[in-house]
Design an enzyme around this catalytic site. Sequence first.
Site, short mmCIF file in Angstrom:
data_model
loop_
_atom_site.label_atom_id
_atom_site.label_comp_id
_atom_site.label_asym_id
_atom_site.label_seq_id
_atom_site.Cartn_x
_atom_site.Cartn_y
_atom_site.Cartn_z
N ASP A 1 45.22 -33.24 -27.08
CA ASP A 1 46.42 -33.74 -27.74
C ASP A 1 46.74 -33.07 -29.08
O ASP A 1 47.87 -33.14 -29.55
CB ASP A 1 46.32 -35.26 -27.92
CG ASP A 1 46.41 -35.98 -26.57
OD1 ASP A 1 47.30 -35.64 -25.79
OD2 ASP A 1 45.58 -36.86 -26.31
N TYR B 1 49.71 -43.11 -24.57
CA TYR B 1 48.62 -43.53 -25.45
C TYR B 1 49.03 -43.55 -26.92
O TYR B 1 49.88 -42.78 -27.34
CB TYR B 1 47.43 -42.55 -25.33
CG TYR B 1 46.21 -43.18 -24.69
CD1 TYR B 1 45.45 -44.11 -25.39
CD2 TYR B 1 45.82 -42.86 -23.40
CE1 TYR B 1 44.34 -44.70 -24.81
CE2 TYR B 1 44.71 -43.45 -22.81
CZ TYR B 1 43.97 -44.37 -23.52
OH TYR B 1 42.88 -44.95 -22.95
#
Length: 638
Positions: free
Chosen positions: A299, A383
Amino acid sequence: MSATEKPVTSVVHPLEPLAAEEVSAAVEILRSDKGLGESQRFAGITLHEPPKEEVLRYEAGESVEREVAAIVLDRSDGATYEAVVSLTEGVTKSFVHVPGVQPPVLLEEFDECEAACKRSPEYREALARRGITDLEPVIVDPWSAGSYGDEEGRRLSRALSWVRMGEGDNPYAHPIENVIAVVDLNSMEVVRVEDHGVVPVPEEPGNYTPEAAGTREGLKPIEISQPEGVSFEVSGHEVRWQRWRFRIGFTPREGLVLHTVSYRDGDRERPILYRASLSEMVVPYGDPSPGHWRKNAFDAGEYNIGALANSLELGCDCLGEIRYFDAVLGSGSGRPFTLKNAVCLHEEDFGMLWKHYDMRTGETEVRRSRRLAVSFVATVANYEYGFFWYLYQDGRIEFEVKLTGIVSTGAVRPGEKPQYGQLLNQSGLYAPIHQHFFNVRLDLDVDGRENSLYEVHTESVPPGPENPEGNAFFAKSTPLRTESEAQREVDPLSARYWKVVNHSSLNSLGEPVAYKLLPHGNVRPFAQPDASVSRRAAFMSKHLWATPYEPSERHAAGDYPNQHPGGAGLPEYTAADRPIEGTDLVLWYTLGAHHTVRPEDWPVMPVQYAGFELQPSGFFDSNPALDVPPPATNGHCH
Ligand code: NI
C-alpha cells in the site's frame, strides 16, 4: 510565474514540507524544461530532502536550497523518469529514465480503470452471466498486478469488482467473485477478462450506518477539556512538547514522517531519531482460489498511502484540543492539492505514569502519564490504516498501527465452507485469511550519528557451580556487527530486544547511552519463501534489518515495488554485507499483524492494534519523568 523566474520561497527550515506554490513552480519548470504535455503524469511530487549533514548544520535564519523530487510517468510509452528540480535556481537539475519499473497506481487511475471496465463488452458479458446488467452500482478496485511473468511489460491492474444493492449500500458485502479484469493503466484498455466460473453474488447486506445497525442507549458524554489550552507549541512544522522537539513531514509515499526528534535533558538538546517513517507495507492473502491468490497489496509503494490520507475532522478520530496539519501533494496532472487536516496532533491522558505508597509513612506519590499523539489515517479502498506515533514523558516513543475498515471479501457457493477464510453470512460471503506486514525505517541518532547495535536476550544459567540453587538468569548482550548479523527475528520467549548504543556518550554509571527497540506482538509470514510475494516483500522474512545510513535507501521493498519481480529494497541494500559498527545506523523493523478473520470483523472491523516501542535504556541516569508535577487531586483519589 514563468519557468525562468526564480520562485520566491520563504522557508524557515530545510525540512519544511513543500507549499502549494512550490509544487506548481516545480511542475512548471519541469514542463517547460522537458516539454512535458498531457501524456505525462506525476506519480509523486515531494520535497527533495537536503543531505543530512546540511540539515544538522543548519542554523535558524540561514538561507535554504529548495529542491523538489518528482516521478514522471509517460503514458504514451510507459517510461518512468525521476526528476529533481531546483526551485532556488529555477532549473531541472536531473531527469533520468528508470527502465523497467512501474510507479504506484495513481488516484486518477482508480476512476479511469473502473470506467474502462464498464466500457468493455467482455467485462459486461461476464457480469451479465451473473445477472448484473446495470453497471452503475458496480465498483471496481484496481488491485495491483504483482509479478507472475504474464505482465508483458505493461502497466497493469488486476481489477476486482463489487456491487451496491442500493444507494449507500456497502458494496464489499457483494463481491463479484471470479471476474478479474486485466487493465492496461496507460492505455486504459481492458487487456482481457478472466472468468473463473459463476458464483452467485451474496445478497445479504453488510451495512454499518446507524440506520442499518441501530443505536444502543446508556452512553453518557465524556468530554476532554483542556481549559488552559494545550501543552505543546507549534512553529511551522516544528513541535515542542514536554522536552521533546521534532518536525512533522509528509510524503505521498510514506505519509507522516517524523524528523529530528530530540529530547532536552537539562541544558543538553539530545538527538534520538533523525527520521522515522513507514517504509513499506504488504498484505499477503492466504487463499489459493483464482480470485484471491494474487492479492498482496504494497500500500505504500504501490498506492502512495500518504496520498490516500483522510481529511480528519474534529471529534471524529481524536478527542481534545487538536492541532491539525495540512498535507500538500501533487495530483497526477501536477496540480497541487491540499489535504486538509491530514495529520492530527493532540495530547492524551494515559493513565498512571508511576506510583509509590510508602506503607510505613502512609505517604503516596503518584503521577499521571500524558502522551503526545501524532497520526494520520489512510483509506486504501476497503481497508483503513491509522498510523500513530506517541511520545511519552519518560522518553519512550511508540509506533502503533490501527487496522480497521472493511476486510477484503469473496464469495463461495451457498452451503460451501471456505478453508482459506471465514464465512461472514449465510449468503456465501467470506473473507480470506491474510497478514499485514509494515516496515518502519528508523534512522536513529542516539546522542549523535555514530551508533552500534546489540541484541539482548535473557538466558538461564545451567545448574553447576555458577548456579548452585538453580535460580540464576541474566541479560546477555551480543553485538550485531554486519548487515547479515543484524537480520533477526523476534523471540518473545527469550525476552529479546535490540539496543542502539552510542559508545562515545556515557551515562553517570559510565555505561554507553542507548535506546532499545522493544517488539510488541509480531508474526512470521506464512507464504512459501519462493512465492512471488515473498521475493517481492523479502523484508517480511526478518523482523529486524540494519544498514549504514545511505540517503537513497528508503524503501524496504525498493523504489518501485509495483509489478517488480523481487529482490529490491532490503535484500539489495544489504547484499554487500556492510559493517554497521560505529556507523550512522538505520534500523528497519518489520511488524506483522496476523488476520484470521472473525465474524465480528464484519461488516466493519473493530480496530486491531500492532506496534513496537523505542525505550531509553541507560540514555538517562534515572527515571526522567520524576519531575512531572503531581496531579491536582494527589492524595484525594478514592
Ligand atoms: Ni486484515
